[in-house]
Design a protein around this motif. Structure first.
Motif, PDB file in Angstrom:
ATOM      1  N   LEU A 453       0.822  -1.198   0.000  1.00  0.00           N
ATOM      2  CA  LEU A 453       0.000   0.000   0.000  1.00  0.00           C
ATOM      3  C   LEU A 453       0.865   1.260   0.000  1.00  0.00           C
ATOM      4  O   LEU A 453       0.661   2.181  -0.783  1.00  0.00           O
ATOM      5  CB  LEU A 453      -0.900  -0.011   1.239  1.00  0.00           C
ATOM      6  CG  LEU A 453      -2.290   0.517   0.975  1.00  0.00           C
ATOM      7  CD1 LEU A 453      -3.080  -0.484   0.165  1.00  0.00           C
ATOM      8  CD2 LEU A 453      -2.985   0.836   2.278  1.00  0.00           C
ATOM      9  N   LEU A 454       1.846   1.269   0.898  1.00  0.00           N
ATOM     10  CA  LEU A 454       2.708   2.446   0.978  1.00  0.00           C
ATOM     11  C   LEU A 454       3.504   2.623  -0.307  1.00  0.00           C
ATOM     12  O   LEU A 454       3.655   3.733  -0.807  1.00  0.00           O
ATOM     13  CB  LEU A 454       3.653   2.320   2.178  1.00  0.00           C
ATOM     14  CG  LEU A 454       2.974   2.380   3.544  1.00  0.00           C
ATOM     15  CD1 LEU A 454       3.983   2.124   4.653  1.00  0.00           C
ATOM     16  CD2 LEU A 454       2.312   3.737   3.745  1.00  0.00           C
ATOM     17  N   THR A 455       4.023   1.509  -0.840  1.00  0.00           N
ATOM     18  CA  THR A 455       4.792   1.613  -2.073  1.00  0.00           C
ATOM     19  C   THR A 455       3.936   2.194  -3.184  1.00  0.00           C
ATOM     20  O   THR A 455       4.340   3.099  -3.916  1.00  0.00           O
ATOM     21  CB  THR A 455       5.323   0.233  -2.502  1.00  0.00           C
ATOM     22  OG1 THR A 455       6.031  -0.341  -1.416  1.00  0.00           O
ATOM     23  CG2 THR A 455       6.242   0.341  -3.700  1.00  0.00           C
ATOM     24  N   LEU A 496       6.540  17.786  -3.860  1.00  0.00           N
ATOM     25  CA  LEU A 496       5.638  16.643  -3.772  1.00  0.00           C
ATOM     26  C   LEU A 496       6.378  15.363  -4.171  1.00  0.00           C
ATOM     27  O   LEU A 496       6.314  14.341  -3.475  1.00  0.00           O
ATOM     28  CB  LEU A 496       4.457  16.887  -4.709  1.00  0.00           C
ATOM     29  CG  LEU A 496       3.250  15.986  -4.547  1.00  0.00           C
ATOM     30  CD1 LEU A 496       2.643  16.191  -3.175  1.00  0.00           C
ATOM     31  CD2 LEU A 496       2.223  16.291  -5.628  1.00  0.00           C
ATOM     32  N   ALA A 497       7.084  15.462  -5.276  1.00  0.00           N
ATOM     33  CA  ALA A 497       7.815  14.289  -5.754  1.00  0.00           C
ATOM     34  C   ALA A 497       8.844  13.837  -4.731  1.00  0.00           C
ATOM     35  O   ALA A 497       9.020  12.638  -4.490  1.00  0.00           O
ATOM     36  CB  ALA A 497       8.494  14.604  -7.089  1.00  0.00           C
ATOM     37  N   THR A 498       9.512  14.798  -4.133  1.00  0.00           N
ATOM     38  CA  THR A 498      10.540  14.430  -3.158  1.00  0.00           C
ATOM     39  C   THR A 498       9.925  13.795  -1.917  1.00  0.00           C
ATOM     40  O   THR A 498      10.453  12.804  -1.395  1.00  0.00           O
ATOM     41  CB  THR A 498      11.368  15.665  -2.779  1.00  0.00           C
ATOM     42  OG1 THR A 498      11.993  16.166  -3.962  1.00  0.00           O
ATOM     43  CG2 THR A 498      12.421  15.323  -1.746  1.00  0.00           C
ATOM     44  N   ILE A 499       8.797  14.342  -1.483  1.00  0.00           N
ATOM     45  CA  ILE A 499       8.123  13.731  -0.330  1.00  0.00           C
ATOM     46  C   ILE A 499       7.763  12.290  -0.661  1.00  0.00           C
ATOM     47  O   ILE A 499       7.986  11.370   0.124  1.00  0.00           O
ATOM     48  CB  ILE A 499       6.866  14.553   0.049  1.00  0.00           C
ATOM     49  CG1 ILE A 499       7.304  15.918   0.573  1.00  0.00           C
ATOM     50  CG2 ILE A 499       6.032  13.813   1.078  1.00  0.00           C
ATOM     51  CD1 ILE A 499       6.173  16.905   0.723  1.00  0.00           C
ATOM     52  N   GLY A 500       7.233  12.113  -1.853  1.00  0.00           N
ATOM     53  CA  GLY A 500       6.906  10.747  -2.276  1.00  0.00           C
ATOM     54  C   GLY A 500       8.130   9.858  -2.276  1.00  0.00           C
ATOM     55  O   GLY A 500       8.094   8.713  -1.820  1.00  0.00           O
ATOM     56  N   ALA A 501       9.234  10.383  -2.776  1.00  0.00           N
ATOM     57  CA  ALA A 501      10.459   9.587  -2.865  1.00  0.00           C
ATOM     58  C   ALA A 501      10.966   9.198  -1.482  1.00  0.00           C
ATOM     59  O   ALA A 501      11.375   8.054  -1.259  1.00  0.00           O
ATOM     60  CB  ALA A 501      11.536  10.367  -3.620  1.00  0.00           C
ATOM     61  N   ILE A 502      10.905  10.162  -0.561  1.00  0.00           N
ATOM     62  CA  ILE A 502      11.366   9.849   0.796  1.00  0.00           C
ATOM     63  C   ILE A 502      10.469   8.776   1.406  1.00  0.00           C
ATOM     64  O   ILE A 502      10.936   7.813   2.031  1.00  0.00           O
ATOM     65  CB  ILE A 502      11.398  11.128   1.659  1.00  0.00           C
ATOM     66  CG1 ILE A 502      12.480  12.076   1.118  1.00  0.00           C
ATOM     67  CG2 ILE A 502      11.670  10.788   3.118  1.00  0.00           C
ATOM     68  CD1 ILE A 502      12.484  13.442   1.761  1.00  0.00           C
ATOM     69  N   GLY A 503       9.161   8.934   1.180  1.00  0.00           N
ATOM     70  CA  GLY A 503       8.228   7.919   1.662  1.00  0.00           C
ATOM     71  C   GLY A 503       8.560   6.556   1.083  1.00  0.00           C
ATOM     72  O   GLY A 503       8.573   5.536   1.781  1.00  0.00           O
ATOM     73  N   LEU A 504       8.852   6.564  -0.190  1.00  0.00           N
ATOM     74  CA  LEU A 504       9.198   5.312  -0.870  1.00  0.00           C
ATOM     75  C   LEU A 504      10.431   4.695  -0.236  1.00  0.00           C
ATOM     76  O   LEU A 504      10.518   3.488  -0.033  1.00  0.00           O
ATOM     77  CB  LEU A 504       9.464   5.627  -2.341  1.00  0.00           C
ATOM     78  CG  LEU A 504       9.299   4.534  -3.374  1.00  0.00           C
ATOM     79  CD1 LEU A 504       7.980   3.834  -3.214  1.00  0.00           C
ATOM     80  CD2 LEU A 504       9.406   5.144  -4.756  1.00  0.00           C
ATOM     81  N   GLY A 505      11.399   5.559   0.079  1.00  0.00           N
ATOM     82  CA  GLY A 505      12.623   5.072   0.705  1.00  0.00           C
ATOM     83  C   GLY A 505      12.328   4.425   2.051  1.00  0.00           C
ATOM     84  O   GLY A 505      12.762   3.307   2.317  1.00  0.00           O
ATOM     85  N   PHE A 506      11.524   5.103   2.871  1.00  0.00           N
ATOM     86  CA  PHE A 506      11.230   4.540   4.189  1.00  0.00           C
ATOM     87  C   PHE A 506      10.425   3.248   4.064  1.00  0.00           C
ATOM     88  O   PHE A 506      10.607   2.314   4.840  1.00  0.00           O
ATOM     89  CB  PHE A 506      10.496   5.572   5.055  1.00  0.00           C
ATOM     90  CG  PHE A 506      11.437   6.525   5.699  1.00  0.00           C
ATOM     91  CD1 PHE A 506      12.326   6.064   6.668  1.00  0.00           C
ATOM     92  CD2 PHE A 506      11.488   7.855   5.335  1.00  0.00           C
ATOM     93  CE1 PHE A 506      13.225   6.932   7.256  1.00  0.00           C
ATOM     94  CE2 PHE A 506      12.392   8.731   5.912  1.00  0.00           C
ATOM     95  CZ  PHE A 506      13.262   8.263   6.868  1.00  0.00           C
ATOM     96  N   THR A 507       9.549   3.229   3.068  1.00  0.00           N
ATOM     97  CA  THR A 507       8.728   2.038   2.885  1.00  0.00           C
ATOM     98  C   THR A 507       9.590   0.802   2.657  1.00  0.00           C
ATOM     99  O   THR A 507       9.241  -0.305   3.052  1.00  0.00           O
ATOM    100  CB  THR A 507       7.792   2.244   1.689  1.00  0.00           C
ATOM    101  OG1 THR A 507       7.029   3.415   1.931  1.00  0.00           O
ATOM    102  CG2 THR A 507       6.865   1.068   1.514  1.00  0.00           C
ATOM    103  N   THR A 508      10.730   1.040   1.999  1.00  0.00           N
ATOM    104  CA  THR A 508      11.608  -0.089   1.740  1.00  0.00           C
ATOM    105  C   THR A 508      12.045  -0.769   3.045  1.00  0.00           C
ATOM    106  O   THR A 508      12.274  -1.971   3.073  1.00  0.00           O
ATOM    107  CB  THR A 508      12.840   0.386   0.957  1.00  0.00           C
ATOM    108  OG1 THR A 508      12.379   1.213  -0.103  1.00  0.00           O
ATOM    109  CG2 THR A 508      13.595  -0.771   0.385  1.00  0.00           C
ATOM    110  N   PHE A 509      12.089   0.015   4.118  1.00  0.00           N
ATOM    111  CA  PHE A 509      12.476  -0.592   5.392  1.00  0.00           C
ATOM    112  C   PHE A 509      11.393  -1.524   5.931  1.00  0.00           C
ATOM    113  O   PHE A 509      11.695  -2.486   6.631  1.00  0.00           O
ATOM    114  CB  PHE A 509      12.812   0.506   6.419  1.00  0.00           C
ATOM    115  CG  PHE A 509      14.100   1.202   6.095  1.00  0.00           C
ATOM    116  CD1 PHE A 509      15.302   0.505   6.175  1.00  0.00           C
ATOM    117  CD2 PHE A 509      14.127   2.524   5.687  1.00  0.00           C
ATOM    118  CE1 PHE A 509      16.500   1.140   5.861  1.00  0.00           C
ATOM    119  CE2 PHE A 509      15.316   3.146   5.363  1.00  0.00           C
ATOM    120  CZ  PHE A 509      16.506   2.457   5.452  1.00  0.00           C
TER     121      PHE A 509
END
Ligand code: HEA
Ligand code: HEA
Ligand code: CUA
Ligand SMILES: [Cu+2]
Lengths: 586, 291, 211
Positions: A453-455, A496-509
């Motif tokens: 979901l997060l990804t 917005l894109a960067t926020i998404g990217a950071i979220g994506l990064g954390f989601t990987t954890f």
């Protein structure tokens, strides 16, 4: 790396493995399954390198010329000054990001990890045709990785010429300022190419010669078909890049003039050679994803693939056409204009087989009995995201539109929809699907759902706005969009894109946590948790050394689900159909 | 073993839409143009590019909505239910043919439309076109106008060097009164043809409002780019081809002005250039100065 | 290539099935296809560069390596040298023949192949140094030097690898008579490779020296 490999594998109950030393088990092994896992862990590590770079430069795009939090002060002087990214550092990170993602994450994951793991198991073979070559190919990959990462430490830093390394910027040291870094990049690409060719040779030979009795070509599971076709593409496309990389290296270090106009060279020669490889390359990165997703979708819909033969022929068509469309990257490069028009035609045509595949996926879920496992969620999302990426490809395939959007973030959006939304989604889905087979443990489904979901959300958040950025005129590969008046107003989208990217990064954890937790505490996986038909599910999880105690015999195609007249809704390939089953075809 | 999710898809989509709209909406008042779509077009052919863009947008959005609607409908409708078995079905050749033929037909249409426009954009420029030589380098632009005599010297890329930045032939009479400029000034409504050169690496001429992109390749002159502006304004020329560490900042101003203002600017520039070049010129070529 | 020929040799625990001779040969051919693409890239690049450059070839002032009539002494050397490489392919063939027909150990012919290959390499090296003296090198005369040295360099590298492989075969045969009829898999594959290197030379020679 080796520590990680060792740790994760220790949990694996290995029924028939004869005990051998640590080195022979984990570092220098001839077992295709272990080699597959070596690829898996290494590529995963590279995913964090490539992704970490992306997060750093994404930060710069959203909040230009401010100190990058956390990591800023640890960046080398070639990339950042006082924690603030400098333009050349930005170029380096973009270049390394893409090179790492393409050559060290997606290819090794799809082809190295899943290719190695699944091919022998799905065709009913004990191992690859050439186990030694197989292991050699893995270590060449590792070596090329070291060479590439070494470029960061070269005088002048890593190359900053983009993953496409257009000459003469890349080929003349005076222009790029990173002779050593760029040379190392060329060497890494060359060695990585050797690894790919060795792997591909092995796959083709194995699939052609080592199928179990009864495993006709048209009974092969689609992942094997896709890897087979991918391997053919690799064998024919990669050496051309190797030749180009050799010329580049020679221009940089021996003073040749392949790409230097002053000596009669042609800058466009590099582009032709690169894209002759580069376009087949993008299909190399999506075809295995398509095969893996097809498998998951069919299994989780409890339904045969709609149009198995059409799926195979579509892939064959993609492979053939893939060699005649490279010019669509060069519509506005100064290439002959009529040639551009011709490449536009072939590019439109190559979208047809992709359309066929899309409709067959829809057909497969139609009247199925769909189980929304995490693997299935990723596979389903793969289709949607690939369609978005594919449709943006149609814009660019139209020459006048490319005249407008070439080298803008519209392209960056396309890249990530097909490569992240496509390839990486397929990789995640496949990891959830085959993890039980690989490690004998189930991954946690609730965590998996959360990860999915997060990804899904963060991915779209990060990359969808890039379409708008591109249309609004934002160029690729610029470290500071606020320099341009007409781009300044776009910063909200960039943020917005960067926020998404950071979220994506954390989601990987979340994913990483799931993996580490499940390796230790996950439920033990039965041999066939998904009630699948293909041969790898007929042996224990994980399979023992040599895979099959007795060579299986194959009686029918891989997608006989919900056969009328049968009690259970699946029919493994090595089980003869019971008399009452009303089987179609194959 | 096989848990079934319900509603995850709807929830996901909803969440996504909310976040996207919310975040973007926050900044809505700060923007001057649309941040979601292309900037306002400024050339004749750009108009047609926009039409094609809208057409493809409509086409792809329809395809997307249609396929996804069907897809999501199926996913919801055919989610696992106890006691319901999947339909055993291996495909249908007629359907395969249909969904191969329809996209193929659409693509043939699209490629004809596209390439017809491509041809039109690149037809030879009209004879009254204003010619501007553009020389790109790490990291900047030089623009060269024909000057008083109205004839622009043709660059020879092989002659380009540090001393001869435009690659002009020695003693070329057309070159004598050419003048250079750091900004691109063009009259609105007059066709402009550009001659693109590069002194070092590949750069590119990219102006989003013109719907134009063209690489400048070292070693050759690219002369097929021309355009006709339809509105006045200031634009930014951006180098959009990665060309080194200064790439991010390789830009120049473009001013599209009316014919009168252009003439004035042109005459001033031309005179200034001639004045500057005058002393040595007298010695070489006295007749030229009387012009 | 049907499933009937599938050869999953019984896999004993802890032991890997060795690829059958036919499989090994198949793999070698795939690999050579890939090698062919490498040279296609190099030679294709050369042809593109040369055509788009136009003008006289070789560029004015550069030593001419082209085969012209009457033959220059350099021409003669290179033609004879090409003959030596082609002959080495036949010598290897003789080695295989004598092993397969049990008419001999093949050691002599393998050695002869090795000698012929080495002669080719040495003459090649001499030609490089000769041309360098004449002023033609990687970094002179533009693409003329570039294409010549990089392409022949890559071919030379392949010759070196081939020679190492042949030496390996020779040593195996000398030390243990490893090759007997029916046991020639690696020898056959080295042969394929060596013939390939030969064929590539013919293409390289034709494109660089003749046309
Ligand atoms: C996995 C990787 C992948 C895949 C699969 C694709 C698929 C496609 N790509 Fe993409 N592409 C890249 C990776 C990929 N690409 C990358 C990395 C770059 C940038 C490289 C760089 O410069 O750095 C690039 C760049 C790129 C360009 C150059 C743009 C530029 O630089 O200006 C173009 C231009 O034509 C293009 C086109 C296409 C097309 C037409 C497809 C098609 O195959 C897509 C077909 C799919 C569909 C169309 C969707 C499904 C179909 C239907 C639902 C049927 C109905 C549809 C219609 C009737 C419209 N791509
Ligand atoms: C498979 C391919 C792939 C993948 C997966 C990605 C993933 C990502 N990419 Fe990448 N990208 C490319 C392939 C890929 N990219 C290519 C080919 C280009 C073109 C390059 C060129 O122009 O030459 C490109 C270019 C590119 C650009 C354009 C740069 C420019 O032109 O200036 C951007 C900008 O936003 C971007 C962003 C991202 C982001 C945010 C991710 C995210 O998905 C990443 C998410 C992160 C992770 C999954 C890892 C998480 C790790 C951590 C949380 C660890 C943190 C550690 C540290 C901070 C040290 N990419
Ligand atoms: Cu010049 Cu970018
Ligand atoms: Cu492409």
């Amino acid at each position: 790396m080796s520590a990680l490999t060792a740790e994760s594998a220790r949990e694996v109950p290995s029924p028939s493995v004869h005990r051998s030393g640590f080195i022979r088990t984990y570092l220098w092994t001839y077992d295709h399954k272990m080699i597959g896992l070596q690829y898996l862990w290494t590529a995963l590590a590279f995913l964090f390198i490539g992704g970490g770079l992306a997060l750093i430069f994404r930060y710069q795009l959203a909040w230009p010329n401010t100190v990058v939090p956390v990591v800023g002060h640890f960046l080398p002087a070639s990339a950042a000054v006082d924690g603030v990214i400098i333009p050349q550092g930005y170029n380096m990170m973009v270049t390394m990001h893409a090179t790492v993602m393409v050559f060290f994450v997606v290819m090794p994951m799809l082809i190295g990890a899943f290719g190695n793991y699944l091919i022998p198991l799905q065709i009913g073979a004990g191992d690859m045709a050439f186990p030694l070559l197989n292991e050699l190919s893995y270590w060449l990959y590792v070596l090329s990785g070291f060479v590439l990462i070494g470029a960061f430490f070269a005088p002048g830093g890593a190359p900053g010429t983009g993953w496409t390394a257009y000459a003469p910027l890349s080929s003349v040291a005076a222009y790029n300022g990173t002779r050593v870094g760029q040379s190392l990049w060329g060497i890494a690409i060359f060695i990585n190419g050797l690894s790919s060719i060795a792997g591909a040779t092995n796959y083709i030979t194995t699939i052609v010669n080592m199928r179990a009795p009864g495993m006709k070509m048209f009974r092969l599971p689609l992942p094997v078909w896709s890897l087979f076709i991918t391997a053919i593409l690799l064998v024919l496309a990669v050496p051309v890049l190797s030749a180009a990389a050799a010329m580049l290296f020679s221009d940089l270090n021996f003073g040749t003039s392949f790409f230097r106009p002053a000596g009669g060279g042609q800058p466009l020669l590099w582009q032709h050679l690169f894209w002759f490889f580069g376009h087949p390359e993008v299909y190399i990165m999506i075809l295995p994803g398509m095969g893996l997703a097809s498998e998951i979708i069919s299994v989780s819909s409890r339904k045969p693939i709609f149009g198995y033969a059409a799926m195979v022929w579509a892939m064959v068509a993609i492979a053939f056409l893939g060699f005649v469309v490279w010019g669509h990257h060069m519509f506005v490069s100064g290439m002959n204009l009529t040639l551009s028009a011709a490449f536009s035609v072939s590019t439109m045509f190559i979208a047809v087989p992709s359309a066929i595949k899309t409709f067959n996926w829809l057909g497969t879920v139609w009247r199925g009995s769909i189980h929304f496992t995490t693997a299935m969620c990723f596979a389903l999302a793969f289709v949607s995201m690939f369609v978005i990426g594919g449709l943006s490809g149609i814009f660019m395939a139209s020459t006048p539109i490319d005249l407008f959007v070439h080298h803008t973030y519209f392209i960056v959006a396309h890249i990530h929809y097909v490569l992240f939304g496509g390839s990486i989604f397929a990789i995640f889905g496949s990891l959830y699907f085959w993890f039980p087979k690989m490690f004998g443990r189930m991954l946690s489904e609730p965590l998996g759902k959360l990860h999915f979901l997060l990804t899904f959300v963060f991915f779209n958040l990060a990359f969808f706005p890039m379409h708008n950025l591109g249309l609004a005129g934002m160029m690729r590969r610029i470290s500071d969009p606020t320099i341009y008046e007409h781009l300044r107003q776009l910063q909200p989208l960039n943020q917005l894109a960067t926020i998404g990217a950071i979220g994506l990064g954390f989601t990987t954890f979340v994913f990483l946590y799931n993996v580490i937790r499940s390796l230790r505490h996950g439920a033990h996986a039965p041999a066939n948790p998904w009630h699948s038909n293909t041969l790898e599910w007929t042996v224990p999880s994980p399979p023992g050394h040599g895979n099959f105690p007795v060579t299986p015999t194959v009686y029918h195609g891989p997608y006989e689900y919900s056969v009328p007249g049968m009690e259970k809704d699946f029919l493994p390939q090595n089980e003869p159909a019971p008399a009452e089953a009303r089987l179609h075809s194959h | 073993m096989l848990p079934s999710g319900n509603g995850w898809f709807r929830r996901t989509v909803l969440l996504f839409v909310v976040v996207l709209c919310g975040t973007a909406g926050l900044y809505a008042e700060q923007r001057s143009g649309s941040i979601y779509w292309a900037p306002e077009n400024a050339t004749v052919t750009g108009h047609e590019v926009d039409r094609l863009l809208n057409f493809i947008f409509l086409l792809t959005v329809s395809v997307f909505v249609l396929t996804q609607a069907v897809y999501i409908f199926y996913l919801v409708k055919y989610r696992r239910r106890d006691g319901v078995k999947a339909h055993y079905f291996h495909g249908n050749t007629k359907l395969e043919i249909i969904w191969t033929a329809i996209p193929a037909a659409i693509f043939i249409g699209l490629v004809i439309y596209s390439n017809e426009l491509w041809e039109r954009i690149h037809r030879p420029p009209p004879p009254n076109a204003l010619q501007v030589g553009i020389s790109s380098y790490q990291f900047g632009w030089d623009f060269r106008y024909a000057g008083a005599d109205g004839s622009l010297a043709m660059p020879d890329p092989e002659k380009i060097s540090m001393e001869n930045k435009f690659g002009l032939a020695e003693g070329d009479p057309a070159a004598a009164d050419d003048f250079t400029s750091a900004e691109l000034v063009i009259p609105v409504g007059r066709p402009v043809q550009i001659l693109l050169n590069s002194r070092d690496v590949i750069h590119s001429f990219y102006v989003p409002e013109f719907r134009l992109y063209q690489d400048a390749v070292p070693g050759r002159t690219i002369s097929w780019v021309w355009f006709e502006t339809i509105r006045k304004g200031e634009f930014q020329l951006a180098c959009s081809q990665l060309c080194g560490q200064g790439h991010y900042n390789m830009n120049a101003r473009i001013r599209v002005v009316d014919e009168a203002e252009f003439e004035k600017w042109y005459r001033e520039k031309s005179a200034k250039a001639q004045a500057a070049a005058a002393p040595p010129k007298i010695a070489e070529n006295p007749t030229k100065t009387t012009l | 290539m049907t499933a009937a020929t599938a050869l999953v040799h019984e896999t004993k625990h802890g032991e890997h099935a060795k690829a059958s001779p036919a499989t090994a040969r198949f793999g070698m051919l795939i690999f050579l296809a890939s090698e062919a693409m490498l040279f296609a890239g190099l030679i294709g690049g050369y042809i593109v560069l040369r055509i788009s450059r136009g003008g006289e070839w070789p560029p004015a002032g550069a030593p001419d390596i082209g085969v012209t009539w009457p033959l220059s002494s350099l021409n003669l050397v290179m033609i004879v040298n090409s003959g030596v490489l082609i002959a080495s392919s036949f010598l290897f063939h003789l080695a295989e023949g004598s092993i397969k027909k049990r008419s001999g150990s093949g050691i002599f012919w393998l050695f002869a192949t090795l000698v012929a290959g080495t002669i080719f390499l040495v003459v090649q090296a001499w030609e490089w140094s000769h041309l360098r003296h004449e002023g033609l090198w990687f970094n002179t005369h533009g693409i003329y030097g570039s294409c010549f040295f990089v392409t022949t360099g890559f071919h030379g590298l392949h010759v070196i690898i081939g020679l190492c492989l042949i030496l390996w075969c020779l040593l195996r045969q000398v030390s243990g008579r490893c090759y007997r009829p029916g046991h020639t898999t690696s020898l056959d594959n080295v042969g394929l490779y060596w013939h390939f290197v030969d064929v590539v030379w013919i293409v390289v020679f034709t494109s660089l020296y003749v046309i």
